[in-house]
Design an enzyme around this catalytic site. Structure first.
Site, PDB file in Angstrom:
ATOM      1  N   HIS A 213      10.939  21.872 -32.219  1.00  0.00           N
ATOM      2  CA  HIS A 213      11.655  21.188 -31.135  1.00  0.00           C
ATOM      3  C   HIS A 213      10.972  21.397 -29.796  1.00  0.00           C
ATOM      4  O   HIS A 213      10.203  22.333 -29.600  1.00  0.00           O
ATOM      5  CB  HIS A 213      13.118  21.649 -31.066  1.00  0.00           C
ATOM      6  N   CYS A 214      11.245  20.470 -28.898  1.00  0.00           N
ATOM      7  CA  CYS A 214      10.900  20.609 -27.493  1.00  0.00           C
ATOM      8  C   CYS A 214      12.167  20.226 -26.730  1.00  0.00           C
ATOM      9  O   CYS A 214      13.252  20.290 -27.301  1.00  0.00           O
ATOM     10  CB  CYS A 214       9.674  19.763 -27.125  1.00  0.00           C
ATOM     11  N   ALA A 215      12.051  19.837 -25.494  1.00  0.00           N
ATOM     12  CA  ALA A 215      13.258  19.528 -24.719  1.00  0.00           C
ATOM     13  C   ALA A 215      13.997  18.307 -25.270  1.00  0.00           C
ATOM     14  O   ALA A 215      15.200  18.352 -25.502  1.00  0.00           O
ATOM     15  CB  ALA A 215      12.911  19.330 -23.250  1.00  0.00           C
TER      16      ALA A 215
END
Length: 196
Positions: free
Chosen positions: A84-86
């Site tokens: 995941h990222c933002a």
């Protein structure tokens, strides 16, 4: 919250999914790859968190982490992996594409198609695309995709406007983030200006 399944054990998301303990348990996640600078790595029993501290800027060196992350995802045989990222649109999809090229033997074109099938609103920044192109060249000695410059906006007469006066509308390339409410808002603005 949107969790996208890329393979039977590989998932993509934004920063909200790893905070959902029930979801992490339900999907059998044992490795979380956190490709953000500021979002917390939750501590769950039996779940490892791998931090990839990179910002979502074209100048950020995400490729410095391609091999390490791909190898760690590949080595996670005991459960699922959540990358995941933002927002789950740029950093994390790029890391997943690098993994698919390195350990699933697919080209960048195939990896992009694979990821986009599971997460249609993927939108990598230009710097990450260039880094993936270099990575594909390093792995396979050639590139299967070319990144084209986005064409400039096109101006055309507004077809629904009366022919009196010069009314122009600028058409921009369709964004995967464009939603119905923004289109409705745009038509409301045109109505307020007297264009129907």
């Amino acid at each position: 919250m949107l969790l996208s399944q890329v393979t039977s054990t590989l998932f993509l998301s934004g920063a909200d999914a790893p905070l959902n303990a029930a979801l992490v348990t339900q999907k059998g996640i044992t490795l979380i790859v956190n490709a953000t600078l500021n979002h917390v790595c939750p501590a769950y029993p039996g779940v490892e968190c791998l931090r990839v501290p990179v910002c979502d800027l074209p100048s950020a060196r995400l490729s410095d982490h391609f091999d390490r992350v791909a190898d760690r995802i590949h080595g996670n045989r005991g459960g699922g992996t959540l990358v995941h990222c933002a927002a789950g649109m740029s950093r994390s999809p790029a890391l997943v594409m690098a993994y698919l090229m390195r350990h699933r033997g697919v080209t960048l074109r195939q990896a992009h198609h694979w990821v986009q099938e599971s997460r249609p609103f993927v939108r990598l920044n230009s710097g990450f695309w260039e880094q993936l192109l270099q990575y594909e060249r390093r792995l396979y000695g050639r590139n299967t995709v070319r990144v084209a410059q986005e064409p400039p906006p096109i101006s055309r007469p507004l077809e629904t406007a009366p022919l009196t006066g010069n009314r122009w509308v600028t058409l921009v390339p369709k964004s995967p983030l464009m939603s119905r409410p923004s289109q409705i808002l745009q038509s409301q603005v045109l109505k307020k200006r007297g264009v129907s």
